[in-house]
Design an enzyme around this catalytic site. Structure first.
Site, short mmCIF file in Angstrom:
data_model
loop_
_atom_site.label_atom_id
_atom_site.label_comp_id
_atom_site.label_asym_id
_atom_site.label_seq_id
_atom_site.Cartn_x
_atom_site.Cartn_y
_atom_site.Cartn_z
CE LYS A 1 -14.48 -8.53 -0.46
NZ LYS A 1 -13.54 -8.52 0.68
CE LYS B 1 -4.44 -1.66 1.11
NZ LYS B 1 -4.55 -2.95 1.81
CE LYS C 1 -5.64 -10.42 -2.86
NZ LYS C 1 -6.93 -10.89 -2.36
#
Ligand code: ATP
Ligand code: MG
Length: 324
Positions: A193, A111, A190
């Site tokens: 969401k 992130k 991957k």
């Protein structure tokens, strides 16, 4: 009796990665011990800022889990935030958690690398996840491979606490199925969401087909054999289809004479067929929100009955309270 624990964030619509990586194995375990599964709404707050959307996703994850075969008689299904005591445990754990352990977490580092706006919640995520697991004395945690490191961190934290205060926590084992450890998304990363690369479990058949038809492929001519290794289409077919369907699919790819358009149509037909029974049950649960809420309320009660004695023991071990 073994306790199995797993959680899914209500951070978006459920997808094939969630199903094959976590939900299907979790549902299979519900007859082999006490399954405790929660909708991780506190965790989802790190990425969902719209309250209306968070509430909608939370309901949808509950309805989705039930539609895929979770049996609320056998399994404790609850909202993470209905047992807010998890935060007290997270604090007790955070004081034994070395900073370096959190700084090494891949999901945090990813992130940061992506330039995401970091908040303390994202950094402390593995500590709350450790609390989620340890609060229920979980023996085993069925998860996708992306959660492997977070689970190792939870085990480290449990050891640190036990070393300092005496044995309070069970050390949980990861249960990761190698075959479906990481389901690829339509962009090859991957399926997540938060990457917007998902094939949703409860999308309309038309939308499912559009999603699959949009998977990028190379420019191999129709007549030529198609590479199977590293092919997203082949990986998805292997995950979703039966062994026979997957074998005939890769045989067609290897033989050539069949274009990517046809292969995608085949994958899309198999996917729609696979999801149809789940979608039917999902429509049922969407139509009876009070029934779903009652299941979650009952789950929260049963979850608290396991959690409170564990929290009490942890508090007492640290010297908080009067010690009885
Ligand atoms: P987010 O992008 O918000 O992190 P997510 O799609 O990764 O969402 P989570 O709620 O974080 O979903 O994960 C729920 C469970 O699904 C976890 O056990 C995770 O390991 C599993 N899972 C998620 N994506 C995949 C995937 N692509 N393949 C296999 N398992 C997955
Ligand atoms: Mg995730």
């Amino acid at each position: 009796m073994k306790i199995f624990l797993s959680g899914i964030q209500p951070s978006g619509a459920l997808h094939l990665g969630n199903y094959f990586g976590a939900m299907q194995p979790a549902i299979e375990l519900q007859s082999q011990g006490q399954a405790v599964y929660f909708i991780a709404d506190y965790h989802a707050l790190t990425s969902v800022s719209d309250p209306r959307l968070l509430r909608q996703y939370t309901f949808d994850v509950a309805a989705g889990f039930l539609a895929c075969g979770l049996d609320p008689q056998k399994t404790i299904l609850f909202r993470q935030s209905d047992v807010p005591q998890v935060h007290e445990l997270a604090w007790l754990l955070s004081v034994v958690t070395p900073l370096g352990l959190l700084e090494r977490a891949h999901s945090y580092k990813d992130k940061v690398a992506q330039g995401a706006e970091m908040n303390h919640g994202l950094f402390a995520y593995p500590v709350l996840m450790a609390a989620d697991i340890l609060l229920y004395h979980a023996d085993a945690v069925p998860v996708g491979k992306d959660q492997k490191q977070h689970l190792e961190i939870a085990r480290d934290i449990a050891h640190k606490f036990n070393d300092r205060y005496g044995t309070v926590f069970k050390i949980p084992e990861p249960l990761i199925r190698e075959t479906t450890a990481i389901v690829p998304g339509i962009d090859g990363r991957k399926m997540s969401k938060s990457y917007h690369n998902t094939i949703e479990l409860f999308a309309e058949p038309k939308a499912l087909e559009k999603r699959i038809m949009g998977i990028p492929t190379d420019s191999t001519p129709v007549a030529d054999p198609k590479p199977v290794d590293g092919s997203i289409l082949a990986q998805l077919m292997q995950t979703i289809g039966t062994p026979a369907q997957s074998e005939s699919f890769t045989a067609r790819m290897r033989a050539g004479g069949c274009g990517y358009g046809d292969l995608k149509k085949e994958l899309s037909a198999v996917t729609k067929e696979f999801l149809a029974p789940f979608q039917e049950k999902y429509r049922y649960y969407q139509a009876v929100p009070a029934e779903v809420e009652a299941i979650l309320d009952d789950g929260a009660k049963r979850a608290r009955a396991i959690a409170l004695p564990v929290l009490h023991k942890a508090r007492a071990a640290t010297g908080l309270g009067h010690g009885n």
